[in-house]
Write a protein that holds these residues in place. Structure first.
Motif, PDB file in Angstrom:
ATOM      1  N   ALA A 165       0.856  -1.190   0.000  1.00 37.38           N
ATOM      2  CA  ALA A 165       0.000   0.000   0.000  1.00 37.38           C
ATOM      3  C   ALA A 165       0.887   1.232   0.000  1.00 37.38           C
ATOM      4  N   GLY A 166       0.246   2.405  -0.142  1.00 36.71           N
ATOM      5  CA  GLY A 166       0.954   3.671  -0.073  1.00 36.71           C
ATOM      6  C   GLY A 166       1.037   4.382  -1.409  1.00 36.71           C
ATOM      7  N   ARG A 167       1.694   5.575  -1.392  1.00 35.71           N
ATOM      8  CA  ARG A 167       1.817   6.393  -2.599  1.00 35.71           C
ATOM      9  C   ARG A 167       3.218   6.981  -2.681  1.00 35.71           C
ATOM     10  N   GLN A 168       3.624   7.237  -3.914  1.00 31.11           N
ATOM     11  CA  GLN A 168       4.805   8.059  -4.156  1.00 31.11           C
ATOM     12  C   GLN A 168       4.353   9.332  -4.837  1.00 31.11           C
ATOM     13  N   ASP A 169       4.562  10.465  -4.195  1.00 30.37           N
ATOM     14  CA  ASP A 169       4.279  11.779  -4.776  1.00 30.37           C
ATOM     15  C   ASP A 169       5.601  12.504  -4.964  1.00 30.37           C
ATOM     16  N   SER A 170       5.648  13.351  -5.981  1.00 30.99           N
ATOM     17  CA  SER A 170       6.824  14.194  -6.167  1.00 30.99           C
ATOM     18  C   SER A 170       6.389  15.545  -6.690  1.00 30.99           C
ATOM     19  N   TRP A 171       7.101  16.566  -6.275  1.00 26.77           N
ATOM     20  CA  TRP A 171       6.854  17.920  -6.758  1.00 26.77           C
ATOM     21  C   TRP A 171       8.172  18.671  -6.777  1.00 26.77           C
ATOM     22  N   GLY A 172       8.278  19.611  -7.709  1.00 27.70           N
ATOM     23  CA  GLY A 172       9.540  20.319  -7.801  1.00 27.70           C
ATOM     24  C   GLY A 172       9.503  21.466  -8.783  1.00 27.70           C
ATOM     25  N   VAL A 173      10.658  22.076  -8.968  1.00 29.46           N
ATOM     26  CA  VAL A 173      10.846  23.215  -9.861  1.00 29.46           C
ATOM     27  C   VAL A 173      11.991  22.877 -10.812  1.00 29.46           C
ATOM     28  N   MET A 174      11.780  23.140 -12.107  1.00 28.78           N
ATOM     29  CA  MET A 174      12.784  22.849 -13.121  1.00 28.78           C
ATOM     30  C   MET A 174      13.007  24.084 -13.994  1.00 28.78           C
ATOM     31  N   GLY A 175      14.218  24.222 -14.463  1.00 30.95           N
ATOM     32  CA  GLY A 175      14.515  25.189 -15.510  1.00 30.95           C
ATOM     33  C   GLY A 175      14.765  24.441 -16.815  1.00 30.95           C
ATOM     34  N   ASN A 176      14.043  24.811 -17.874  1.00 26.57           N
ATOM     35  CA  ASN A 176      14.109  24.077 -19.145  1.00 26.57           C
ATOM     36  C   ASN A 176      14.587  24.969 -20.283  1.00 26.57           C
ATOM     37  N   VAL A 177      15.304  24.370 -21.216  1.00 28.90           N
ATOM     38  CA  VAL A 177      15.650  25.006 -22.488  1.00 28.90           C
ATOM     39  C   VAL A 177      15.071  24.131 -23.590  1.00 28.90           C
ATOM     40  N   LEU A 178      14.285  24.726 -24.474  1.00 26.77           N
ATOM     41  CA  LEU A 178      13.603  23.975 -25.529  1.00 26.77           C
ATOM     42  C   LEU A 178      13.927  24.575 -26.887  1.00 26.77           C
ATOM     43  N   LEU A 179      13.853  23.733 -27.893  1.00 30.17           N
ATOM     44  CA  LEU A 179      14.122  24.165 -29.261  1.00 30.17           C
ATOM     45  C   LEU A 179      13.024  23.658 -30.178  1.00 30.17           C
ATOM     46  N   ASP A 180      12.314  24.584 -30.810  1.00 28.56           N
ATOM     47  CA  ASP A 180      11.353  24.219 -31.852  1.00 28.56           C
ATOM     48  C   ASP A 180      12.140  23.847 -33.107  1.00 28.56           C
ATOM     49  N   LEU A 181      11.890  22.652 -33.633  1.00 27.28           N
ATOM     50  CA  LEU A 181      12.725  22.110 -34.707  1.00 27.28           C
ATOM     51  C   LEU A 181      12.362  22.619 -36.087  1.00 27.28           C
ATOM     52  N   GLY A 182      11.261  23.302 -36.203  1.00 24.26           N
ATOM     53  CA  GLY A 182      10.844  23.802 -37.509  1.00 24.26           C
ATOM     54  C   GLY A 182       9.336  23.849 -37.571  1.00 24.26           C
ATOM     55  N   ILE A 183       8.836  24.439 -38.655  1.00 28.97           N
ATOM     56  CA  ILE A 183       7.398  24.547 -38.868  1.00 28.97           C
ATOM     57  C   ILE A 183       7.031  23.657 -40.039  1.00 28.97           C
ATOM     58  N   PHE A 184       6.271  22.616 -39.754  1.00 27.81           N
ATOM     59  CA  PHE A 184       5.900  21.643 -40.772  1.00 27.81           C
ATOM     60  C   PHE A 184       4.380  21.701 -40.944  1.00 27.81           C
ATOM     61  N   GLY A 185       3.940  22.655 -41.744  1.00 23.96           N
ATOM     62  CA  GLY A 185       2.507  22.840 -41.924  1.00 23.96           C
ATOM     63  C   GLY A 185       1.872  23.262 -40.609  1.00 23.96           C
ATOM     64  N   PRO A 186       0.882  22.478 -40.105  1.00 20.64           N
ATOM     65  CA  PRO A 186       0.211  22.855 -38.861  1.00 20.64           C
ATOM     66  C   PRO A 186       0.908  22.337 -37.609  1.00 20.64           C
ATOM     67  N   VAL A 187       2.096  21.746 -37.729  1.00 23.47           N
ATOM     68  CA  VAL A 187       2.753  21.102 -36.597  1.00 23.47           C
ATOM     69  C   VAL A 187       4.150  21.694 -36.388  1.00 23.47           C
ATOM     70  N   ILE A 188       4.490  21.919 -35.105  1.00 23.35           N
ATOM     71  CA  ILE A 188       5.837  22.359 -34.741  1.00 23.35           C
ATOM     72  C   ILE A 188       6.405  21.353 -33.740  1.00 23.35           C
ATOM     73  N   PRO A 189       7.300  20.453 -34.147  1.00 22.98           N
ATOM     74  CA  PRO A 189       7.937  19.537 -33.183  1.00 22.98           C
ATOM     75  C   PRO A 189       9.012  20.268 -32.391  1.00 22.98           C
ATOM     76  N   TYR A 190       9.229  19.810 -31.169  1.00 18.07           N
ATOM     77  CA  TYR A 190      10.252  20.445 -30.338  1.00 18.07           C
ATOM     78  C   TYR A 190      10.861  19.429 -29.387  1.00 18.07           C
ATOM     79  N   VAL A 191      12.060  19.743 -28.901  1.00 24.56           N
ATOM     80  CA  VAL A 191      12.756  18.933 -27.911  1.00 24.56           C
ATOM     81  C   VAL A 191      13.294  19.872 -26.845  1.00 24.56           C
ATOM     82  N   GLY A 192      13.640  19.300 -25.689  1.00 25.39           N
ATOM     83  CA  GLY A 192      14.166  20.140 -24.623  1.00 25.39           C
ATOM     84  C   GLY A 192      14.845  19.326 -23.550  1.00 25.39           C
ATOM     85  N   ILE A 193      15.613  20.009 -22.714  1.00 26.15           N
ATOM     86  CA  ILE A 193      16.240  19.415 -21.542  1.00 26.15           C
ATOM     87  C   ILE A 193      15.982  20.338 -20.366  1.00 26.15           C
TER      88      ILE A 193
END
Length: 384
Positions: free
Chosen positions: A130-158
């Motif tokens: 029984a029991g639960r694992q909860d987690s909460w936190g604060v992150m700083g992210n850098v993301l990059l939009d890889l391009g514009i492909f019609g109606p979609v913009i894929p992106y990645v980040g760390i």
């Protein structure tokens, strides 16, 4: 014998071809406004997402105190905890630099129920848990939009930050009921994550986009106080610190809104082709030379061809029904050649001109045979 000279033009000097007007109207009705072009985020934005969080079975590493206590009791000093699928959610404030690069501060929360506790003292997965694992936190992210492909913009980040892992009421009892395991503790550690997603900008609301993301979040091993006891008597068998592995796989759907984004620039509509223009040049009976009025009409046609940047000009000669059909065929060709030569003299490239002759087969005004009809003695210039 030639008939008295008639006026060169009985009809308007130039008129739009009927089929050209119809084609232009049809193109106008069928032309659809292209979808608004997507844009990279520029300036501040807010984003949020929620979905499923999956936690793989977590290995437990026990410190020396627990190992010593369990060793004296004859139990093993390691184990694992399994988790049910749970919930994950994130909320971010960010800034887009207009070139696909974005930076953001994220707050996150994840929660998963305990499904099994096994390994310690040879427990099987069917042991009571029984029991639960909860987690909460604060992150700083850098993301990059890889391009514009019609109606979609894929992106990645760390991302990197700080996440608190909380085990609340986590407990397990072996199948034989001989050993209980309990954790009620939390600890914060350095956290890291990878992000891959797709954004779908909504054309009706500038700056608003639907997002679909996968996120992997891991932390350094937290140190959680644990107790091993006899579930029947409550007598402690060992106390110590467990150091679970903390890995999360999240699948999230969300919304992102970029403030102050201008309406997306619509792709320019393709210009409708210019309508075809037809010019009529009339001739006297049994003649193929040009009158002054005929030269004016041909000059207007040449000017239109230059303005329209025409790539094809059709010059078709005709004759009325008076006289021999074979002679009229030759006469209509002479008339067409005369008009073509005048167009060339006025600067129209000869390779852009197609010359045909129809004799008396395509009258503008239907007549009986051997009838002098001025409107049938003509050359039609069609500019396409």
């Amino acid at each position: 014998m030639a008939a008295p000279r008639l006026p060169a033009a009985r009809r308007p000097a130039a008129r739009p071809a009927g089929h050209g007007i119809a084609a232009t109207a049809l193109l106008g009705l069928l032309a659809a406004t292209p979808p608004a072009a997507a844009q990279f985020v520029s300036g501040p934005y807010i984003a949020g997402g929620a979905g499923v969080n999956l936690v793989p079975d977590t290995d437990l590493n026990l410190d020396s105190a627990a190992i010593f206590g369990l060793g004296r009791a004859g139990y093993g000093a390691s184990g694992s905890v399994g988790f049910d699928p749970g919930f994950g959610g994130v909320l971010s404030l960010g800034w887009g630099f207009g070139n696909g690069l974005r930076a953001e501060i994220e707050g996150n929360f994840r929660s998963n129920g305990v499904d099994s506790v096994s390994g310690v003292a040879g427990w099987a997965a069917s042991g009571v848990a029984a029991g639960r694992q909860d987690s909460w936190g604060v992150m700083g992210n850098v993301l990059l939009d890889l391009g514009i492909f019609g109606p979609v913009i894929p992106y990645v980040g760390i991302g990197a930050g700080y996440v608190v892992t909380d085990w609340s009421g986590v407990r397990g009892v072996g199948q034989d009921g001989a050993l209980g395991f309990r954790v009620n503790d939390s600890d914060g550690r350095f956290a890291y994550q990878g992000i891959a997603g797709l954004a779908f900008p909504l054309g009706f609301a500038p700056g608003l986009a639907v997002t679909a993301e996968y996120r992997f979040l891991g932390t350094l091993q937290p140190q959680l106080q644990a107790r091993f006891d006899n579930p029947t008597t409550g007598a402690p068998v060992a106390r110590g610190v467990v150091e679970p592995d903390v890995f999360n796989h999240s699948l999230l759907l969300g919304l992102r809104y970029a403030f102050g984004q201008p309406p997306a620039a619509a792709a320019p509509a393709a210009a409708a082709p210019a309508p075809n223009r037809t010019f009529l040049v009339f001739f006297d009976w049994n003649r193929a030379d040009l009158t002054e009025r005929a030269r004016q009409i041909i000059g207007e046609a040449a000017q239109q061809a230059r303005a329209q940047r025409s790539t094809r000009i059709e010059v078709a000669g005709h004759a009325d029904t008076s006289g021999n059909p074979q002679f009229n065929q030759v006469l209509s060709r002479r008339r067409a050649d005369t008009v073509a030569a005048e167009l060339v003299r006025l600067g129209v490239p000869r390779e852009e001109i197609a010359v045909t002759a129809f004799g008396e087969t395509q009258p503008l005004v239907a007549t009986a045979d051997n009838v002098h009809e001025p409107q049938n003695r003509r050359v039609e210039i069609v500019i396409r």
